[in-house]
Design a protein around this motif. Structure first.
Motif, PDB file in Angstrom:
ATOM      1  N   ILE A  67     -57.688  -4.448 -85.026  1.00  0.00           N
ATOM      2  CA  ILE A  67     -58.405  -3.165 -84.961  1.00  0.00           C
ATOM      3  C   ILE A  67     -60.021  -3.641 -84.732  1.00  0.00           C
ATOM      4  N   GLY A  68     -60.562  -3.300 -83.799  1.00  0.00           N
ATOM      5  CA  GLY A  68     -61.729  -3.715 -83.511  1.00  0.00           C
ATOM      6  C   GLY A  68     -61.752  -5.345 -82.932  1.00  0.00           C
ATOM      7  N   VAL A  69     -62.128  -6.071 -83.953  1.00  0.00           N
ATOM      8  CA  VAL A  69     -62.032  -7.375 -84.004  1.00  0.00           C
ATOM      9  C   VAL A  69     -61.858  -8.280 -85.333  1.00  0.00           C
ATOM     10  N   ASP A  70     -61.155  -9.381 -84.902  1.00  0.00           N
ATOM     11  CA  ASP A  70     -60.875 -10.288 -86.178  1.00  0.00           C
ATOM     12  C   ASP A  70     -61.925 -11.638 -86.080  1.00  0.00           C
ATOM     13  N   PHE A  71     -62.525 -12.175 -87.016  1.00  0.00           N
ATOM     14  CA  PHE A  71     -63.268 -13.276 -86.560  1.00  0.00           C
ATOM     15  C   PHE A  71     -62.649 -14.461 -87.234  1.00  0.00           C
ATOM     16  N   ARG A  72     -62.480 -15.547 -86.669  1.00  0.00           N
ATOM     17  CA  ARG A  72     -61.955 -16.929 -87.333  1.00  0.00           C
ATOM     18  C   ARG A  72     -63.178 -17.796 -86.616  1.00  0.00           C
ATOM     19  N   GLU A  73     -63.201 -19.146 -87.638  1.00  0.00           N
ATOM     20  CA  GLU A  73     -64.064 -19.898 -87.227  1.00  0.00           C
ATOM     21  C   GLU A  73     -63.475 -21.299 -87.595  1.00  0.00           C
ATOM     22  N   LYS A  74     -63.920 -22.362 -86.636  1.00  0.00           N
ATOM     23  CA  LYS A  74     -63.287 -23.723 -86.845  1.00  0.00           C
ATOM     24  C   LYS A  74     -64.461 -24.613 -86.586  1.00  0.00           C
ATOM     25  N   SER A  75     -64.674 -25.619 -87.334  1.00  0.00           N
ATOM     26  CA  SER A  75     -65.778 -26.592 -87.009  1.00  0.00           C
ATOM     27  C   SER A  75     -64.972 -27.741 -86.631  1.00  0.00           C
ATOM     28  N   LEU A  76     -65.710 -28.463 -85.548  1.00  0.00           N
ATOM     29  CA  LEU A  76     -64.971 -29.600 -84.918  1.00  0.00           C
ATOM     30  C   LEU A  76     -66.007 -30.970 -85.054  1.00  0.00           C
ATOM     31  N   GLU A  77     -65.831 -31.891 -84.814  1.00  0.00           N
ATOM     32  CA  GLU A  77     -66.613 -33.192 -84.578  1.00  0.00           C
ATOM     33  C   GLU A  77     -66.325 -33.714 -83.129  1.00  0.00           C
ATOM     34  N   LEU A  78     -67.345 -33.647 -82.317  1.00  0.00           N
ATOM     35  CA  LEU A  78     -66.998 -34.036 -81.168  1.00  0.00           C
ATOM     36  C   LEU A  78     -68.101 -34.899 -80.776  1.00  0.00           C
ATOM     37  N   GLY A  79     -67.742 -36.209 -80.415  1.00  0.00           N
ATOM     38  CA  GLY A  79     -68.679 -37.253 -79.711  1.00  0.00           C
ATOM     39  C   GLY A  79     -69.771 -37.521 -80.847  1.00  0.00           C
ATOM     40  N   GLY A  80     -69.486 -37.499 -82.143  1.00  0.00           N
ATOM     41  CA  GLY A  80     -70.707 -37.633 -83.254  1.00  0.00           C
ATOM     42  C   GLY A  80     -71.503 -36.261 -83.637  1.00  0.00           C
ATOM     43  N   VAL A 188     -51.664 -25.936 -78.038  1.00  0.00           N
ATOM     44  CA  VAL A 188     -52.712 -24.982 -78.632  1.00  0.00           C
ATOM     45  C   VAL A 188     -54.069 -25.203 -78.826  1.00  0.00           C
ATOM     46  N   ASP A 189     -54.155 -26.458 -79.612  1.00  0.00           N
ATOM     47  CA  ASP A 189     -55.391 -27.143 -80.007  1.00  0.00           C
ATOM     48  C   ASP A 189     -56.107 -27.552 -78.832  1.00  0.00           C
ATOM     49  N   ALA A 190     -55.159 -28.090 -77.816  1.00  0.00           N
ATOM     50  CA  ALA A 190     -55.855 -28.440 -76.357  1.00  0.00           C
ATOM     51  C   ALA A 190     -56.475 -27.519 -75.754  1.00  0.00           C
ATOM     52  N   ILE A 191     -56.139 -26.373 -75.848  1.00  0.00           N
ATOM     53  CA  ILE A 191     -56.858 -25.200 -74.999  1.00  0.00           C
ATOM     54  C   ILE A 191     -58.193 -25.120 -75.734  1.00  0.00           C
ATOM     55  N   PHE A 192     -58.408 -25.280 -76.866  1.00  0.00           N
ATOM     56  CA  PHE A 192     -59.847 -24.648 -77.615  1.00  0.00           C
ATOM     57  C   PHE A 192     -60.609 -26.032 -77.415  1.00  0.00           C
ATOM     58  N   LEU A 193     -59.714 -27.243 -77.512  1.00  0.00           N
ATOM     59  CA  LEU A 193     -60.649 -28.299 -77.481  1.00  0.00           C
ATOM     60  C   LEU A 193     -61.476 -28.486 -76.201  1.00  0.00           C
ATOM     61  N   THR A 194     -60.515 -28.263 -75.120  1.00  0.00           N
ATOM     62  CA  THR A 194     -60.907 -28.247 -73.732  1.00  0.00           C
ATOM     63  C   THR A 194     -62.142 -27.536 -73.703  1.00  0.00           C
ATOM     64  N   LEU A 195     -62.080 -26.234 -74.000  1.00  0.00           N
ATOM     65  CA  LEU A 195     -63.312 -25.584 -74.218  1.00  0.00           C
ATOM     66  C   LEU A 195     -64.447 -26.048 -75.045  1.00  0.00           C
ATOM     67  N   ALA A 196     -64.189 -26.536 -76.232  1.00  0.00           N
ATOM     68  CA  ALA A 196     -65.243 -27.113 -77.002  1.00  0.00           C
ATOM     69  C   ALA A 196     -65.851 -28.230 -76.335  1.00  0.00           C
ATOM     70  N   HIS A 197     -65.332 -29.024 -75.486  1.00  0.00           N
ATOM     71  CA  HIS A 197     -65.912 -30.175 -74.710  1.00  0.00           C
ATOM     72  C   HIS A 197     -66.833 -29.420 -73.598  1.00  0.00           C
ATOM     73  N   LYS A 198     -66.136 -28.628 -72.857  1.00  0.00           N
ATOM     74  CA  LYS A 198     -67.081 -27.719 -72.065  1.00  0.00           C
ATOM     75  C   LYS A 198     -68.168 -27.261 -72.578  1.00  0.00           C
ATOM     76  N   LEU A 199     -68.127 -26.579 -73.520  1.00  0.00           N
ATOM     77  CA  LEU A 199     -69.292 -25.856 -74.283  1.00  0.00           C
ATOM     78  C   LEU A 199     -70.532 -26.992 -75.037  1.00  0.00           C
ATOM     79  N   LYS A 200     -69.850 -27.919 -75.366  1.00  0.00           N
ATOM     80  CA  LYS A 200     -70.823 -29.007 -76.006  1.00  0.00           C
ATOM     81  C   LYS A 200     -71.615 -29.544 -74.905  1.00  0.00           C
ATOM     82  N   ASN A 201     -71.170 -29.718 -73.690  1.00  0.00           N
ATOM     83  CA  ASN A 201     -71.800 -30.244 -72.440  1.00  0.00           C
ATOM     84  C   ASN A 201     -72.874 -29.263 -72.144  1.00  0.00           C
TER      85      ASN A 201
END
Ligand SMILES: Nc1nc2c(ncn2[C@@H]2O[C@H](COP(=O)(O)OP(=O)(O)OP(=O)(O)O)[C@@H](O)[C@H]2O)c(=O)[nH]1
Length: 230
Positions: A67-80, A188-201
């Motif tokens: 309903i509306g939106v649910d928020f989740r968060e995940k912290s990642l360590e990428l390239g230091g 599934v992790d790879a989907i989000f990690l692919t995005l994380a790498h793109k976003l980090k750059n």
């Protein structure tokens, strides 16, 4: 999704507009960058289960309609560097999303479109979801990806070749996976990690921390209070 997670506000509180951050490089150097990712698609395609699989490494049994939106968060360590993904699991049902749509797309950093590989109608809806995203002026350089979920049920309704044609026509990467199948966890992790790498750059495009709040910003909790969720 499960009741205990429903509409929990993200811990990083303040949503800020992109331009006000452009000259903030000094503060950037010691703050965790936070990226907002929205997950969009028809009801029942598995948006909640996919985000839960990534954030909690489990399959969520008996999810309720979002309903509306649910928020989740995940912290990642990428390239230091530590970054945080703030994932907005949006409602697929029109009646549960209509008052929220503007908020979904505001200052978004990446968009995941989900369909169900065992349900052709959910795939055929994708152009409408993509059009909605464009109507809300999400910039072209924001990463978009397409995810076919429920591969454990077979791809009879939506063959890979059909999905790939659509993905190519929009120039989006395509992933096919299953939130349910434990063997697909890394995928599934790879989907989000692919995005994380793109976003980090990408240059910051981040959400501010509460201590940096500005007059133009609106906390998610404040935002929630102002909204009707149905
Ligand atoms: N077989 C199978 N079922 C799944 C999978 N992912 C989700 N489901 C089931 O699909 C149904 C809907 O899952 P949700 O994650 O709530 O779907 P949603 O897209 O978030 O739905 P809305 O909140 O209504 O937008 C539930 O019964 C889940 O158990 C999957 O990978 N495989």
């Amino acid at each position: 999704m499960a009741a205990e997670h429903k509409n929990a506000a993200p811990e990083s509180a303040t949503v800020c507009d992109r331009d006000s951050l452009a000259n903030d490089s000094f503060q950037d150097s010691f703050q965790t960058r936070v990226f907002k990712i929205i997950v969009i698609g028809d009801s029942n395609v598995g948006k909640t289960c996919l985000t839960y699989r990534f954030c909690e490494a489990k399959f969520l049994k008996n999810p309720e309609a979002t309903i509306g939106v649910d928020f989740r968060e995940k912290s990642l360590e990428l390239g230091g560097e530590s970054i945080k993904l703030q994932i907005w699991d949006t409602a697929g049902q029109e009646r549960f999303r209509k008052s929220m749509v503007e908020h979904y797309y505001r200052s978004v950093h990446a968009v995941i479109f989900v369909y169900d590989v065992s349900n052709l109608a959910s795939f055929e809806s994708l152009p409408e979801w993509i059009e909605e995203c464009r109507r809300h002026s999400v910039p072209q350089n924001v990463p978009h990806i397409l995810v076919g979920n429920k591969c454990d049920l077979g791809r009879g309704e939506v063959p890979t070749s059909l999905a790939q044609r659509l993905a190519d026509s929009y120039n989006f990467p395509l992933f096919e996976t299953s939130a349910k199948d434990p063997a697909e966890k890394e995928h599934v992790d790879a989907i989000f990690l692919t995005l994380a790498h793109k976003l980090k750059n990408h240059k910051p495009l981040r959400l501010k921390q509460p201590s940096e709040s500005t007059a133009t910003s609106l906390t998610s909790k404040q935002e929630e209070k102002k909204l009707c969720f149905c």
